[in-house]
Write a protein that holds these residues in place. Structure first.
Motif, PDB file in Angstrom:
ATOM      1  N   ARG A   1      15.346  -9.513   7.159  1.00  0.00           N
ATOM      2  CA  ARG A   1      15.270  -8.184   7.754  1.00  0.00           C
ATOM      3  C   ARG A   1      14.538  -7.239   6.807  1.00  0.00           C
TER       4      ARG A   1
ATOM      5  N   ILE B   1      17.106  -2.569  -1.768  1.00  0.00           N
ATOM      6  CA  ILE B   1      16.528  -3.649  -2.596  1.00  0.00           C
ATOM      7  C   ILE B   1      17.000  -3.541  -4.054  1.00  0.00           C
TER       8      ILE B   1
ATOM      9  N   ASP C   1       9.965 -10.382  -0.102  1.00  0.00           N
ATOM     10  CA  ASP C   1       8.605 -10.463   0.464  1.00  0.00           C
ATOM     11  C   ASP C   1       8.556 -10.087   1.936  1.00  0.00           C
TER      12      ASP C   1
ATOM     13  N   ASN D   1       0.464  -8.024  -6.183  1.00  0.00           N
ATOM     14  CA  ASN D   1       1.888  -8.297  -5.972  1.00  0.00           C
ATOM     15  C   ASN D   1       2.759  -7.306  -6.745  1.00  0.00           C
TER      16      ASN D   1
ATOM     17  N   PHE E   1      14.491  -4.148   4.363  1.00  0.00           N
ATOM     18  CA  PHE E   1      15.443  -3.449   3.483  1.00  0.00           C
ATOM     19  C   PHE E   1      14.803  -2.153   3.001  1.00  0.00           C
TER      20      PHE E   1
ATOM     21  N   GLU F   1       7.879  -4.397  -9.638  1.00  0.00           N
ATOM     22  CA  GLU F   1       9.129  -3.679  -9.318  1.00  0.00           C
ATOM     23  C   GLU F   1      10.313  -4.318 -10.057  1.00  0.00           C
TER      24      GLU F   1
ATOM     25  N   VAL G   1       0.844  -1.194   0.000  1.00  0.00           N
ATOM     26  CA  VAL G   1       0.000   0.000   0.000  1.00  0.00           C
ATOM     27  C   VAL G   1       0.885   1.252   0.000  1.00  0.00           C
TER      28      VAL G   1
HETATM   29  P1  ADQ Z   1       1.639  -6.546   0.315  1.00  0.00           P
HETATM   30  O1  ADQ Z   1       1.045  -7.822   0.737  1.00  0.00           O
HETATM   31  O2  ADQ Z   1       2.415  -5.802   1.284  1.00  0.00           O
HETATM   32  O3  ADQ Z   1       0.520  -5.593  -0.277  1.00  0.00           O
HETATM   33  P2  ADQ Z   1       3.253  -6.483  -2.245  1.00  0.00           P
HETATM   34  O4  ADQ Z   1       2.373  -5.992  -3.306  1.00  0.00           O
HETATM   35  O5  ADQ Z   1       4.073  -7.655  -2.626  1.00  0.00           O
HETATM   36  O6  ADQ Z   1       2.512  -6.961  -0.963  1.00  0.00           O
HETATM   37  O7  ADQ Z   1       4.225  -5.321  -1.827  1.00  0.00           O
HETATM   38  C1  ADQ Z   1       5.253  -5.494  -0.914  1.00  0.00           C
HETATM   39  C2  ADQ Z   1       6.146  -4.271  -0.887  1.00  0.00           C
HETATM   40  O8  ADQ Z   1       7.032  -4.396   0.218  1.00  0.00           O
HETATM   41  C3  ADQ Z   1       7.001  -4.109  -2.123  1.00  0.00           C
HETATM   42  O9  ADQ Z   1       7.107  -2.745  -2.460  1.00  0.00           O
HETATM   43  C4  ADQ Z   1       8.363  -4.636  -1.694  1.00  0.00           C
HETATM   44  O10 ADQ Z   1       9.458  -3.997  -2.335  1.00  0.00           O
HETATM   45  C5  ADQ Z   1       8.383  -4.346  -0.222  1.00  0.00           C
HETATM   46  N1  ADQ Z   1       9.162  -5.374   0.496  1.00  0.00           N
HETATM   47  C6  ADQ Z   1       9.050  -6.679   0.414  1.00  0.00           C
HETATM   48  N2  ADQ Z   1       9.974  -7.307   1.171  1.00  0.00           N
HETATM   49  C7  ADQ Z   1      10.675  -6.343   1.752  1.00  0.00           C
HETATM   50  C8  ADQ Z   1      11.781  -6.329   2.659  1.00  0.00           C
HETATM   51  N3  ADQ Z   1      12.363  -7.434   3.089  1.00  0.00           N
HETATM   52  N4  ADQ Z   1      12.229  -5.141   3.068  1.00  0.00           N
HETATM   53  C9  ADQ Z   1      11.646  -3.999   2.621  1.00  0.00           C
HETATM   54  N5  ADQ Z   1      10.636  -3.949   1.760  1.00  0.00           N
HETATM   55  C10 ADQ Z   1      10.153  -5.111   1.325  1.00  0.00           C
HETATM   56  C11 ADQ Z   1      -0.896  -5.559  -0.453  1.00  0.00           C
HETATM   57  C12 ADQ Z   1      -1.499  -6.753  -1.170  1.00  0.00           C
HETATM   58  C13 ADQ Z   1      -0.878  -6.915  -2.517  1.00  0.00           C
HETATM   59  C14 ADQ Z   1      -0.957  -5.640  -3.341  1.00  0.00           C
HETATM   60  C15 ADQ Z   1      -0.457  -4.477  -2.534  1.00  0.00           C
HETATM   61  C16 ADQ Z   1      -0.709  -3.169  -3.250  1.00  0.00           C
HETATM   62  O11 ADQ Z   1      -1.321  -7.930  -0.409  1.00  0.00           O
HETATM   63  O12 ADQ Z   1      -1.522  -7.957  -3.243  1.00  0.00           O
HETATM   64  O13 ADQ Z   1      -0.153  -5.780  -4.514  1.00  0.00           O
HETATM   65  O14 ADQ Z   1      -1.099  -4.407  -1.283  1.00  0.00           O
HETATM   66  O15 ADQ Z   1      -2.032  -3.060  -3.565  1.00  0.00           O
END
Ligand code: ADQ
Length: 745
Positions: free
Chosen positions: A627, A634, A551, A654, A629, A659, A303
């Motif tokens: 952890r 990233i 993730d 996702n 990031f 990205e 989000v």
């Molecule tokens: P999320 O379930 O949070 O979002 P996602 O869309 O995958 O899932 O976004 C995750 C974000 O967190 C990405 O920007 C990623 O770069 C970042 N992230 C992941 N691992 C990280 C880490 N170890 N450290 C720092 N940052 C990290 C919810 C819904 C999704 C939907 C989004 C947006 O579950 O389906 O795509 O909202 O609507």
């Protein structure tokens, strides 16, 4: 009001002091007059009976003495009389003073000796009297005895008390009058002209009135009004030009950019800033575990990744839970701060929750109830009544916080996600003129699944207070329409894709969310290249095929299946031992929930087990970096990865998939993507997998590893085209366009 008080208070204090001093003097003067009057009367009465007393004392006529003293018994103020003989013994005394003995009056001897009369206030029993004693002297100047007359003084004190009461009432009335006059003066000469000027300013610059000179005159206010007039005119002209240019640019069918979204917001929302509400805040301040100093971090949240660029482009206010342990240190008195830190593109307003509220609303109802309910991962949702109560309470808290910010006319509120299903209804109850959109970031289940929620009716009712509800893909919209149709008394219009309940229409639309160009822009910077080299060296990646996963640690993301598939891939293709490395960046998430805690342990053990299975020299097939990031951290991982693996068991969209594609400007890389993500509908050039089938998954890794460069280039090119066309600015632009069109309809 505070300022007025500072002005009025000293005046009130001065008036009160002056009046009190005057009052004290007045009281003293009256008291003295009354006492003088008393003395005079007592003296004349005593002297009046001196002649009779003389006869009584000479003849020792007790009978006449008693008759004389009793004649005072019935008087009201002059209450008594005493006749003493020449020894100072009481000869006759009025009945009511019979307890008052000579021994209580040591001064009698002095009067007999000096033959001088004495008048003084005395206490008899529990009241005060005025006693006047005169010596009775015969013609040869011999003392015959004394006569004492006794006056009641209580009326003096009653008169004094009454005077004090009247003075106090006058003082209070005077103070109230002064306050009223001051308020009237301040309203007439200050508040009303300023209110008039403000209203004029608002209407004039919106082009609603043509009249100039809101306030005439050459005084200070007149000069201020004339300055404001100039500013209003320039603003009106500037706004018109910007608006026309914005509409012009909007009409050109070019790629959506930050500037184009900004233009759209200016053209469509005009004065009305956007209010975004979400649970997760885009920037949180926490105390660094190592240095102990506060630092600002962006949370791992889809989000935040999506909405922050939108807010940076168009400004406005984002209201979210202040969850960082140093958050309170960085807000102003209204719990607000400008973000991004140092750039201040929009306002973040933090809402504070107690531990109990967070536990019930966030961990409980939102993430143990709604999250598993909406994701098909065979995790049982838990619905507790106490969690629901907290969820309702926190929704109301956010509603109050939003309501406190809304401007007076037609505001726009954009609510994010499943944490706030009741918010729209709560806002509309107080401000029906608000236009509200809700974006549901996770999947929407089918009606059978949703009907297991005990609070289905309240949730649907709350959501249908929105004007627009957005989902990532059409199938989630269809599920929602069907759910409303089956579980709630409502009418679904399949032509318009809307739901009508009690005359209120809510439109349901698919808006596939996306990313901005952030990962693309800095892909070739020297710093990034340096960081890539550092990582390659640290993990000995040189010459190896690198796959990446990024993730939050969540059971919906298919992390366990991913590790099993990597294991199976190496098992089936031993030629890739020592040549293939899978790096998983994993941010711990919702760790207070047991399911998430157990999942972290399960992944730790699984990684350990699989690495041990293949351990040959230094090579480990899985590098697990558990952890949070930053986005900057990233970037090099995306850049160096030959493959990105997204294996969600169920996912609204996702953004990691998008990205990764956005970061691959060199077109070198392949994406393995679960069919159960929203992204799979758009990124059909990825290698699509069913993450539940470990065999298929392992074969997909092989396919990606061995994909001819030409093919992977082509696929990457196609996917990048889709993402650059359907970026986050288009997503937000489409929602705003839809929303403003609804308002006009
Ligand atoms: P999320 O379930 O949070 O979002 P996602 O869309 O995958 O899932 O976004 C995750 C974000 O967190 C990405 O920007 C990623 O770069 C970042 N992230 C992941 N691992 C990280 C880490 N170890 N450290 C720092 N940052 C990290 C919810 C819904 C999704 C939907 C989004 C947006 O579950 O389906 O795509 O909202 O609507």
């Amino acid at each position: 009001m505070k300022r007025l008080l500072i002005f009025i208070l000293p005046i009130l204090i001065i008036v009160a002091i002056g009046f009190t001093v005057f009052g004290i003097m007045q009281v003293r003067f009256t008291e003295e007059k009354l006492m003088e009057d008393l003395q005079r009367k007592a003296k004349s009465v005593a002297e009046g009976i001196d002649f009779s007393a003389k006869a009584i004392l000479i003849n020792n006529d007790l009978k006449s003495a008693n008759r004389l003293v009793e004649s005072f018994q019935k008087r009201e103020r002059l209450q008594g009389c005493i006749i003493y003989d020449k020894e100072g013994k009481i000869l006759a005394i009025t009945e009511r003073f019979s307890d008052w003995k000579e021994k209580d009056k040591p001064y009698l001897k002095d009067i007999l000796a000096t033959k001088v009369a004495r008048g003084a206030l005395e206490n008899f029993k529990d009241y005060s009297v005025y006693s006047y004693i005169i010596p009775v002297i015969d013609d040869e100047n011999n003392i015959l005895g004394m006569v004492e007359v006794i006056y009641d003084t209580s009326y003096v004190f009653t008169t004094m008390t009454d005077l004090w009461r009247r003075l106090s009432i006058s003082l209070i009335s005077l103070l109230v009058l002064i306050v009223l006059i001051m308020l009237l003066i301040q309203r007439q000469i200050f508040t009303l002209p300023v209110v008039r000027l403000t209203e004029w300013f608002q209407h004039f610059q919106r082009g609603e009135i043509e009249e100039v000179h809101p306030i005439k005159g050459q005084d200070e206010l007149g000069k201020l009004a004339s300055e404001v007039e100039q500013v209003a005119l320039s603003l009106r002209v500037a706004r018109k030009v910007v608006s026309e240019k914005a509409t012009e640019r909007m009409q050109k069918d070019e790629l959506w950019t930050e500037a184009k979204l900004r233009d759209l917001i200016h053209a469509r929302l005009g004065e009305n800033a956007l209010f975004v509400v979400s649970n997760r805040e885009p920037y949180l301040h926490i105390i660094d575990d190592i240095t102990g100093a506060p630092k600002c971090v962006r949370p791992a949240s889809g989000v935040v990744t999506a909405i922050d660029p939108v807010m940076c482009a168009c400004g406005g206010t984002w209201i979210a839970h202040g969850s960082g342990n140093a958050d309170r240190k960085f807000v102003n008195s209204k719990d607000k701060l400008g973000v991004p830190p140092g750039d201040n593109r929009y306002i973040l307003k933090r809402v504070w929750l107690s531990k109990e509220e967070e536990e019930g609303y966030y961990y409980g109802f939102s993430n143990e109830g709604l999250w598993p309910l909406c994701h098909m991962t065979h995790t049982r949702p838990v619905f507790r009544e106490t969690d629901w109560q907290m969820y309702t309470k926190v929704n109301q808290k956010f509603a109050d916080s939003v309501l406190a910010e809304l401007p007076s006319k037609n505001p726009f509120v954009f609510i994010q996600d499943y944490h706030f299903t009741l918010l729209a209804k709560m806002i509309k109850e107080k401000r029906p003129d608000t236009t509200i959109a809700l974006f549901w970031h996770i999947p929407w289940p089918n009606p059978e699944v949703f009907s297991t929620c005990p609070y289905q009716e309240q949730i649907l009712e709350g959501m249908l207070a929105c004007d627009l509800i957005g989902f990532h893909v059409q199938s989630h919209c269809n599920n929602f329409l069907e759910t409303a149709n089956r579980l709630l008394e409502s009418r679904v219009d399949t032509e318009k894709f809307s739901i009508v309940r009690f005359g209120k229409e809510t439109f349901v639309r698919a808006f596939p969310i996306s990313v901005n160009g952030h990962f693309k822009q800095a892909a070739s910077s020297p710093d990034l290249l340096k960081e890539i080299e550092r990582i390659k060296k640290e993990y000995e990646l040189e010459g190896k095929i690198v796959a990446i996963g990024v993730d939050r640690i969540d059971y919906t993301k298919g992390l366990v299946e991913r590790i099993l598939a990597v294991d199976r891939f190496i098992e089936k293709n031993p030629q890739y031992k020592n040549k293939f490395v899978f790096i998983q960046l994993a941010a711990p998430s919702r760790t207070h929930i047991k399911h998430y805690h157990d999942l972290m342990n399960e992944i730790d053990e699984l990684v350990e087990k699989k690495n041990w299975k293949y351990s040959e020299g230094e090579w480990r097939p899985i590098i697990y970096l558990k952890r949070h990031f930053s986005q900057e951290e990233i970037k090099p991982y995306y850049a160096l990865a030959d493959i990105c693996i997204v294996s969600s068991l169920h996912d609204g969209m996702n953004l990691v998939a998008k990205e990764y594609v956005a970061s691959k400007a060199d077109l070198k890389g392949a994406l393995i993507l679960s069919r159960f993500t929203g992204a799979a509908r758009e990124l059909t050039d990825s290698v699509l997998i069913n993450p539940y089938s470990i065999e298929e998954f392992a074969d997909a890794i092989k396919l990606a590893v061995e994909m001819p460069p030409e093919e992977s280039r082509k696929r990457m090119e196609n996917m990048r085209k889709i993402i650059s066309e359907n970026n986050i600015y288009r997503w937000a632009g489409n929602i705003i366009t839809e929303l403003t069109a609804l308002r006009k309809a």
